[in-house]
Design an enzyme around this catalytic site. Structure first.
Site, PDB file in Angstrom:
ATOM      1  N   HIS A  82       0.810 -12.595 -11.307  1.00 18.99           N
ATOM      2  CA  HIS A  82       0.925 -11.784  -9.910  1.00 18.99           C
ATOM      3  C   HIS A  82       0.899 -12.713  -8.854  1.00 18.99           C
ATOM      4  O   HIS A  82      -0.033 -13.615  -8.834  1.00 18.99           O
ATOM      5  CB  HIS A  82      -0.065 -10.563  -9.996  1.00 18.99           C
ATOM      6  CG  HIS A  82      -0.020  -9.790  -8.833  1.00 18.99           C
ATOM      7  ND1 HIS A  82       1.041  -8.748  -8.587  1.00 18.99           N
ATOM      8  CD2 HIS A  82      -0.733  -9.857  -7.660  1.00 18.99           C
ATOM      9  CE1 HIS A  82       0.807  -8.264  -7.299  1.00 18.99           C
ATOM     10  NE2 HIS A  82      -0.527  -8.910  -6.859  1.00 18.99           N
ATOM     11  N   ASP A 161      -2.820   4.255  -7.503  1.00 17.66           N
ATOM     12  CA  ASP A 161      -2.605   3.073  -6.382  1.00 17.66           C
ATOM     13  C   ASP A 161      -1.534   3.637  -5.371  1.00 17.66           C
ATOM     14  O   ASP A 161      -1.911   3.373  -4.203  1.00 17.66           O
ATOM     15  CB  ASP A 161      -2.314   1.869  -7.226  1.00 17.66           C
ATOM     16  CG  ASP A 161      -1.914   1.026  -6.083  1.00 17.66           C
ATOM     17  OD1 ASP A 161      -3.050   0.542  -5.262  1.00 17.66           O
ATOM     18  OD2 ASP A 161      -0.718   0.294  -6.127  1.00 17.66           O
ATOM     19  N   ARG A 168      -4.299   4.051   2.610  1.00 19.80           N
ATOM     20  CA  ARG A 168      -4.755   2.985   3.428  1.00 19.80           C
ATOM     21  C   ARG A 168      -4.004   2.451   4.427  1.00 19.80           C
ATOM     22  O   ARG A 168      -4.270   2.035   5.602  1.00 19.80           O
ATOM     23  CB  ARG A 168      -5.005   1.916   2.124  1.00 19.80           C
ATOM     24  CG  ARG A 168      -6.194   2.037   1.251  1.00 19.80           C
ATOM     25  CD  ARG A 168      -6.061   1.300   0.122  1.00 19.80           C
ATOM     26  NE  ARG A 168      -6.031  -0.297   0.370  1.00 19.80           N
ATOM     27  CZ  ARG A 168      -5.661  -1.179  -0.225  1.00 19.80           C
ATOM     28  NH1 ARG A 168      -5.335  -0.856  -1.280  1.00 19.80           N
ATOM     29  NH2 ARG A 168      -5.751  -2.368   0.290  1.00 19.80           N
ATOM     30  N   SER A 183      -6.671  -2.395  -6.319  1.00 19.20           N
ATOM     31  CA  SER A 183      -4.970  -2.086  -6.328  1.00 19.20           C
ATOM     32  C   SER A 183      -4.205  -3.115  -7.241  1.00 19.20           C
ATOM     33  O   SER A 183      -3.364  -2.504  -7.923  1.00 19.20           O
ATOM     34  CB  SER A 183      -4.666  -2.177  -4.787  1.00 19.20           C
ATOM     35  OG  SER A 183      -3.208  -2.177  -4.587  1.00 19.20           O
ATOM     36  N   LYS A 187      -2.977  -2.239 -11.489  1.00 21.83           N
ATOM     37  CA  LYS A 187      -1.492  -2.380 -12.273  1.00 21.83           C
ATOM     38  C   LYS A 187      -1.536  -3.305 -13.227  1.00 21.83           C
ATOM     39  O   LYS A 187      -0.676  -3.174 -14.104  1.00 21.83           O
ATOM     40  CB  LYS A 187      -0.535  -2.647 -10.778  1.00 21.83           C
ATOM     41  CG  LYS A 187      -0.492  -1.304 -10.029  1.00 21.83           C
ATOM     42  CD  LYS A 187       0.298  -1.619  -8.725  1.00 21.83           C
ATOM     43  CE  LYS A 187      -0.709  -2.639  -7.645  1.00 21.83           C
ATOM     44  NZ  LYS A 187      -0.174  -2.835  -6.416  1.00 21.83           N
TER      45      LYS A 187
HETATM   46  N1  URA Z   1      -0.980  -5.841  -2.987  1.00 21.24           N
HETATM   47  C1  URA Z   1      -1.123  -4.852  -3.702  1.00 21.24           C
HETATM   48  O1  URA Z   1      -0.760  -4.400  -4.673  1.00 21.24           O
HETATM   49  N2  URA Z   1      -2.200  -4.037  -3.226  1.00 21.24           N
HETATM   50  C2  URA Z   1      -3.029  -4.392  -2.067  1.00 21.24           C
HETATM   51  O2  URA Z   1      -3.885  -3.575  -1.785  1.00 21.24           O
HETATM   52  C3  URA Z   1      -2.876  -5.505  -1.379  1.00 21.24           C
HETATM   53  C4  URA Z   1      -1.602  -6.486  -2.010  1.00 21.24           C
END
Ligand code: URA
Ligand code: CA
Length: 434
Positions: A82, A161, A168, A183, A187
């Site tokens: 990621h 999320d 947010r 967040s 995932k």
């Molecule tokens: N990327 C994400 O998936 N979530 C965040 O809060 C910030 C960057």
């Protein structure tokens, strides 16, 4: 559980327990907590922070809010990667097939997201015929048979999320460490891999602009990720200028193919291979990161990496000839040069604005519903530290009829700074967090 009790506890700096955090996450998803109550708690978290215990509980509750993938019936180590997002950041397309050639399975689910360019999924969709949609069984079968897959994450992956991020985004609570950590990690955990390597960018084109903030994010993600029982590590890498020279969807596919073919060296290749080598090392496939880099270089030299990329394209319905003939990718109608208006050295780049310029050409989205022109973008001709003369080409815009060509030209021109003194070089890889 009364939402007000939970909000009040966090408002006065208390530590929420697992039950309270689960009630909050479940309530946000099923609607039993109103948006304003969820938002109030998000703000209290921003102001008062979260302990590691709370952040882990939030991450796990979010990961379990929807489907969780069970990859145990796919043999071998399954790995994921990621990036916190950058400009000209195409490392996935390079390292996924290369790592798969070394026997570690790459099972990658990407989100659509908003960004300077469309993101990994849009890049892949610039390949004629390529689909990023597969059901879970099809995804697992491809990982089993080809060794790698990159698909879009299903709507049922960590739905908490989506709800929290949506709130947010409109309550000035995006920029909050425990909320970013939960967040991203929720995932990754829901997607079921054993080994995860994180690329945390730092600099003018990154989520975190200072090295200190990037380091804190990387360390927290690795700590919480490892507490969950998976193997996490992170690199902190430079985003004070675009990583690759190509910015845009089809353009980034072309550059990735250039690296896999052995025709392009430089920072994009170096970061991709270092990330890949950390995956191999954490998976037990090699003795050291250095051995991993050597093995991945071997897979470029002997053509296996490029062949694996073409197999992945074919398995997802795309035209595998693209790997050997980038002329099959969509091409932009206009090429427009941005030139230097003085002699000197490239001293810095406003990387975020280079990304915004690509967006103005149509390479990225402002809103989720915006259509992209997959052919457009920027090709950078200089890097920070290069000596330039007046009139030298700094960047070539690849534009279409729908592009804001003048706006993009002016923005690129303002974003490449030229001065008298050559700046001190900064390392590409700032730190490794394990
Ligand atoms: N990327 C994400 O998936 N979530 C965040 O809060 C910030 C960057
Ligand atoms: Ca990206």
């Amino acid at each position: 559980m009364n939402p007000c009790d939970i909000i009040r506890k966090k408002r006065f700096g208390g530590e929420l327990n697992e039950k309270e955090i689960r009630a909050f996450v479940d309530g946000a998803v099923d609607g039993s907590f109103a948006d304003y109550q969820v938002s109030a708690l998000l703000m209290a978290i921003c102001i008062n922070g979260m302990s590691d215990r709370e952040t882990l509980a939030l991450t796990l509750a979010m990961a379990k809010s929807g489907d969780t993938l069970d990859l145990s019936d796919v043999p071998g180590v399954k790995a994921d990667k990621h990036s916190t997002g950058g400009v000209g950041d195409t490392t996935s397309l390079i390292l996924v097939p290369l790592v798969a050639c070394c026997g570690v399975k790459m099972a990658k689910m990407s989100g659509r997201g908003l960004g300077f360019t469309g993101g990994t999924l849009d890049k892949l969709e610039s390949i004629p015929g390529m689909s990023i949609e597969k059901d879970i069984e099809g995804f697992k079968q491809q990982v089993r048979e080809v060794g790698c897959a990159i698909i879009g994450q299903t709507a049922r992956l960590a739905p908490a999320d989506k709800v929290l991020y949506g709130l947010r985004d409109v309550t000035a609570t995006v920029d909050c460490l425990p909320l970013i950590v939960s967040s991203i990690l929720s995932k990754k955990l829901a997607a079921g891999c054993d080994v995860v390597v994180l690329d945390v960018k730092t600099g003018s084109g990154a989520l975190m602009d200072t090295e200190e903030k990037s380091r804190q994010l990387a360390e927290t993600m690795v700590r919480i990720g490892n507490m969950s029982g998976k193997r996490f590590s992170a690199l902190i890498t430079d985003m004070d200028q675009p990583l690759g020279s190509y910015i845009g969807n089809a353009l980034e596919v072309e550059e990735a193919i250039g690296v896999l073919s052995g025709n392009i060296d430089g920072p994009l290749k170096d970061v991709s291979l270092t990330l890949g080598a950390h995956i191999l090392h954490n998976s037990g496939a090699v003795e050291s990161v250095e051995a991993g880099i050597a093995l991945l270089n071997e897979k470029i030299k002997n053509g296996e990496g490029l062949k694996k990329f073409s197999e992945m394209i074919a398995a997802q319905g795309g035209d595998p000839r693209v790997a050997y003939d980038t002329g099959l990718l969509p091409k932009a109608k206009y090429h427009i040069d941005v030139t230097a208006d003085r002699d000197g050295y490239v001293t810095a780049m406003r990387t975020d604005d280079l990304g915004n310029a690509a967006k103005r050409l149509g390479a990225g989205r402002e809103r989720k519903t915006d259509a992209l022109d997959l052919s457009v973008g920027l090709v950078m001709k200089v890097r920070v530290g290069d000596k330039v003369r007046k009139g030298d080409v700094l960047c070539t815009l690849h534009a279409g009829d729908g592009s804001d060509r003048i706006g993009a030209h002016n923005l690129v021109h303002k974003s490449i700074l030229i001065g008298d003194a050559r700046p001190a070089p900064k390392p590409l890889i700032r730190a490794v967090v394990t």
